[in-house]
Design a protein around this motif. Structure first.
Motif, PDB file in Angstrom:
ATOM      1  N   GLY A 135      91.744 -56.566  57.910  1.00 23.65           N
ATOM      2  CA  GLY A 135      92.955 -56.929  58.436  1.00 23.65           C
ATOM      3  C   GLY A 135      93.849 -55.964  59.082  1.00 23.65           C
ATOM      4  N   LYS A 136      92.821 -54.735  59.105  1.00 29.27           N
ATOM      5  CA  LYS A 136      93.853 -53.337  59.715  1.00 29.27           C
ATOM      6  C   LYS A 136      93.381 -53.721  60.888  1.00 29.27           C
ATOM      7  N   PRO A 137      95.036 -54.223  61.952  1.00 23.39           N
ATOM      8  CA  PRO A 137      94.660 -54.113  62.727  1.00 23.39           C
ATOM      9  C   PRO A 137      94.223 -53.225  64.353  1.00 23.39           C
ATOM     10  N   CYS A 138      93.826 -53.854  65.117  1.00 21.85           N
ATOM     11  CA  CYS A 138      93.248 -52.703  66.538  1.00 21.85           C
ATOM     12  C   CYS A 138      94.148 -51.902  66.785  1.00 21.85           C
ATOM     13  N   HIS A 160      90.119 -62.036  59.513  1.00 24.11           N
ATOM     14  CA  HIS A 160      90.901 -61.557  58.941  1.00 24.11           C
ATOM     15  C   HIS A 160      92.055 -60.751  58.369  1.00 24.11           C
ATOM     16  N   ALA A 161      92.605 -61.093  59.508  1.00 27.36           N
ATOM     17  CA  ALA A 161      94.410 -60.505  59.542  1.00 27.36           C
ATOM     18  C   ALA A 161      95.139 -61.746  59.734  1.00 27.36           C
ATOM     19  N   LEU A 162      95.035 -62.789  59.478  1.00 31.78           N
ATOM     20  CA  LEU A 162      96.344 -63.332  58.980  1.00 31.78           C
ATOM     21  C   LEU A 162      97.636 -63.086  58.154  1.00 31.78           C
ATOM     22  N   GLY A 163      98.507 -62.733  58.747  1.00 27.86           N
ATOM     23  CA  GLY A 163      99.597 -62.065  57.859  1.00 27.86           C
ATOM     24  C   GLY A 163      99.376 -60.897  58.168  1.00 27.86           C
ATOM     25  N   SER A 164      98.997 -60.070  58.518  1.00 24.26           N
ATOM     26  CA  SER A 164      98.996 -58.796  59.225  1.00 24.26           C
ATOM     27  C   SER A 164      99.984 -59.000  60.247  1.00 24.26           C
ATOM     28  N   PHE A 165     100.649 -57.417  60.735  1.00 21.92           N
ATOM     29  CA  PHE A 165     101.577 -57.314  61.628  1.00 21.92           C
ATOM     30  C   PHE A 165     101.526 -55.791  62.340  1.00 21.92           C
ATOM     31  N   TYR A 166     101.421 -56.015  63.406  1.00 23.22           N
ATOM     32  CA  TYR A 166     100.707 -54.855  64.382  1.00 23.22           C
ATOM     33  C   TYR A 166     102.290 -54.686  65.354  1.00 23.22           C
ATOM     34  N   GLY A 167     102.761 -53.116  65.176  1.00 21.58           N
ATOM     35  CA  GLY A 167     104.125 -52.765  65.697  1.00 21.58           C
ATOM     36  C   GLY A 167     105.349 -53.894  65.774  1.00 21.58           C
ATOM     37  N   GLY A 168     105.625 -54.331  64.311  1.00 22.05           N
ATOM     38  CA  GLY A 168     107.108 -55.398  64.087  1.00 22.05           C
ATOM     39  C   GLY A 168     106.182 -57.190  64.385  1.00 22.05           C
ATOM     40  N   ARG A 169     105.543 -56.955  64.840  1.00 23.27           N
ATOM     41  CA  ARG A 169     105.083 -58.638  65.326  1.00 23.27           C
ATOM     42  C   ARG A 169     103.945 -58.975  63.852  1.00 23.27           C
ATOM     43  N   PHE A 263     100.297 -64.248  49.142  1.00 21.86           N
ATOM     44  CA  PHE A 263      98.922 -63.847  49.012  1.00 21.86           C
ATOM     45  C   PHE A 263      99.122 -62.183  49.207  1.00 21.86           C
ATOM     46  N   VAL A 264      99.284 -62.551  50.176  1.00 25.44           N
ATOM     47  CA  VAL A 264      99.765 -61.048  51.176  1.00 25.44           C
ATOM     48  C   VAL A 264      99.948 -59.406  50.670  1.00 25.44           C
ATOM     49  N   ALA A 265     101.096 -60.517  49.635  1.00 28.64           N
ATOM     50  CA  ALA A 265     102.067 -59.387  48.877  1.00 28.64           C
ATOM     51  C   ALA A 265     101.129 -58.887  47.379  1.00 28.64           C
ATOM     52  N   GLY A 290      99.958 -48.266  56.769  1.00 25.97           N
ATOM     53  CA  GLY A 290     100.616 -46.977  58.557  1.00 25.97           C
ATOM     54  C   GLY A 290     102.333 -48.056  57.493  1.00 25.97           C
ATOM     55  N   GLY A 291     103.176 -48.187  58.848  1.00 23.73           N
ATOM     56  CA  GLY A 291     104.372 -49.030  58.615  1.00 23.73           C
ATOM     57  C   GLY A 291     104.048 -50.186  58.626  1.00 23.73           C
ATOM     58  N   ASP A 292     103.413 -51.001  59.123  1.00 22.86           N
ATOM     59  CA  ASP A 292     103.236 -52.498  58.499  1.00 22.86           C
ATOM     60  C   ASP A 292     102.134 -53.215  58.228  1.00 22.86           C
ATOM     61  N   THR A 293     102.974 -54.677  57.134  1.00 20.05           N
ATOM     62  CA  THR A 293     102.304 -54.967  56.224  1.00 20.05           C
ATOM     63  C   THR A 293     101.041 -55.174  57.160  1.00 20.05           C
ATOM     64  N   ILE A 294     100.194 -54.952  56.399  1.00 20.12           N
ATOM     65  CA  ILE A 294      98.042 -55.108  56.268  1.00 20.12           C
ATOM     66  C   ILE A 294      97.843 -56.695  55.416  1.00 20.12           C
ATOM     67  N   ALA A 295      97.554 -57.402  56.249  1.00 20.55           N
ATOM     68  CA  ALA A 295      96.939 -58.413  54.588  1.00 20.55           C
ATOM     69  C   ALA A 295      95.683 -58.786  54.937  1.00 20.55           C
TER      70      ALA A 295
END
Ligand code: PLP
Length: 383
Positions: A135-138, A160-169, A263-265, A290-295
């Motif tokens: 879920g950790k974005p590349c 793995h990454a539905l719900g994750s954010f990268y660079g605020g998106r 679920f992500v929380a 880091g700063g972004d949400t990781i699902a």
């Protein structure tokens, strides 16, 4: 046995599916369109095409980008085999880029080196499948810059990454990629039983993918080759598959999507507990957030002492903890060994794998169960 992952299904999910069962459309109906619109909105993509599973999503995206027998697709060796197999369905060649031991994602330095070599040998990849491990974005900004410099397309494997954010998106918005693929298998962040999707900003690509998943057929008169079409006409324009999702599944998907933030929380809260409770043990842990949400889809630890991995795995299983290992490096699978890969080809991936164990992580894992897992692990590791 506490599983390593499992679905979370409630009465709202069941009622949503029952409503579709009572309706006129079990498949190819309006619930599919609703799910596609809501998924696209959730990940801030212009288009979403839902389909039978995540493997079909990867296959469809590669086919729509024109991947063929003379092309290369590169991906990470630390992924599910589907990330590589999608190339083989189209007769294309697969190669791998070693991982960054910290993030477990593709190493951008190794990628640049390999791209420079491939450029001189004129065998640059057409597609890079960027797997957001656990879920950790590349590092998409760097991958995006490399894709422009070396002229390859990026498909994000976001199973793995539905719900994750990268660079605020949200992952799936395709800010640095042409397409993002999702899976809705029961262990993933939301489920439709089996299911998958491709999101993209490219309307033509979405259209190709939609056709690919339904026999290559269009029923839209505006797209017809024939001048004057009969009222019953449909046209097959390419060779496609039946990779459709049903409306019954789409109803489940819509209901699940509404619960994704919760679920992500819960996944994040459980990961926070693991990260602090395991910090003093002889383990390498997943990267700090880091700063972004990781699902977080899975929680994988690595034993410093790889010699103890097998015994530890067996002891945890014997204690009723359904640990798993994600993943056996793809290039070590017999199929890929037959295709010319060897032990030692991707030392970073192999070193990670040697110590890896996946601990249970899913939204309904209770605090008591997690305490039991942590205590059992400590008992074995610090005995
Ligand atoms: C689950 C998964 C897939 C395949 O998804 P299915 O829906 O099972 O076909 C692809 N890539 C990764 C990384 C996955 O975890």
């Amino acid at each position: 046995m506490i599983p390593y992952g499992r679905q979370t299904i409630d009465d709202h999910d069941r009622a949503a599916m029952a409503a579709v069962l009572a309706s006129d459309w079990l498949t190819q109906g309006p619930t599919i369109t609703q799910f596609e619109q809501q998924l696209a909105a959730a990940v801030q993509a212009d288009h979403a095409v839902v389909m039978a599973n995540g493997t079909a999503a990867l296959h469809a995206a590669c086919a729509a980008l024109g991947l063929g027998p003379h092309d290369y697709l590169w991906t990470s060796p630390i992924s599910f085999v589907a990330s590589a197999n999608c190339a083989r369905y189209l007769g294309a060649q697969v190669d791998f880029v070693d991982i960054d031991p910290h993030t477990r994602n593709i190493c951008v330095l190794a990628l640049r080196t390999k791209l420079e070599q491939a450029k001189t040998q004129r065998c640059l990849p057409k597609i890079l499948v960027a797997v957001h491990f656990a879920g950790k974005p590349c590092d998409m900004q760097v991958l995006g810059a490399l894709s422009r410099e070396f002229g390859f397309a990026i498909i994000e494997d976001a199973a793995h990454a539905l719900g994750s954010f990268y660079g605020g998106r949200p992952v799936g918005s395709c800010q640095y990629s042409v397409a993002t693929c999702f899976s809705f298998h029961p262990v993933k962040n939301i489920t439709t039983g089996e299911g998958g999707a491709v999101t993209t900003r490219d309307a033509m690509l979405a259209d190709k993918i939609r056709k690919f998943c339904s026999h290559g057929i269009t029923k839209n008169p505006a797209d017809f080759v024939a001048e004057a079409a009969e009222p019953w006409a449909y046209e097959q324009h390419a060779l496609g598959y039946n990779y459709r999702l049903t409306d019954i599944q789409a109803a489940l998907g819509i209901s699940q999507l509404q619960k994704l933030p919760g679920f992500v929380a819960r996944r994040q809260a459980l990961v926070d507990v693991y990260q602090s409770a395991l910090a003093d043990m002889p383990l390498f842990l997943p990267p700090a957030k880091g700063g972004d949400t990781i699902a977080w889809h899975i929680y994988t630890i690595q034993l410093h002492d790889t010699q103890r991995r097998l015994a530890m795995f067996n002891e945890l299983r014997a204690a009723g903890i359904g640990v798993n290992v994600h993943y056996i490096p793809i290039h070590l699978q017999p199929y890929y060994q037959r295709r010319g890969f060897h032990v030692g080809d991707f030392p970073g991936a192999e070193a990670y794998y040697a110590g890896a164990i996946t601990l249970p992580l899913f939204p309904t894992l209770t605090d008591d169960e997690q305490n039991f897992i942590v205590h059992t692990l400590r008992g074995i590791l610090c005995a």
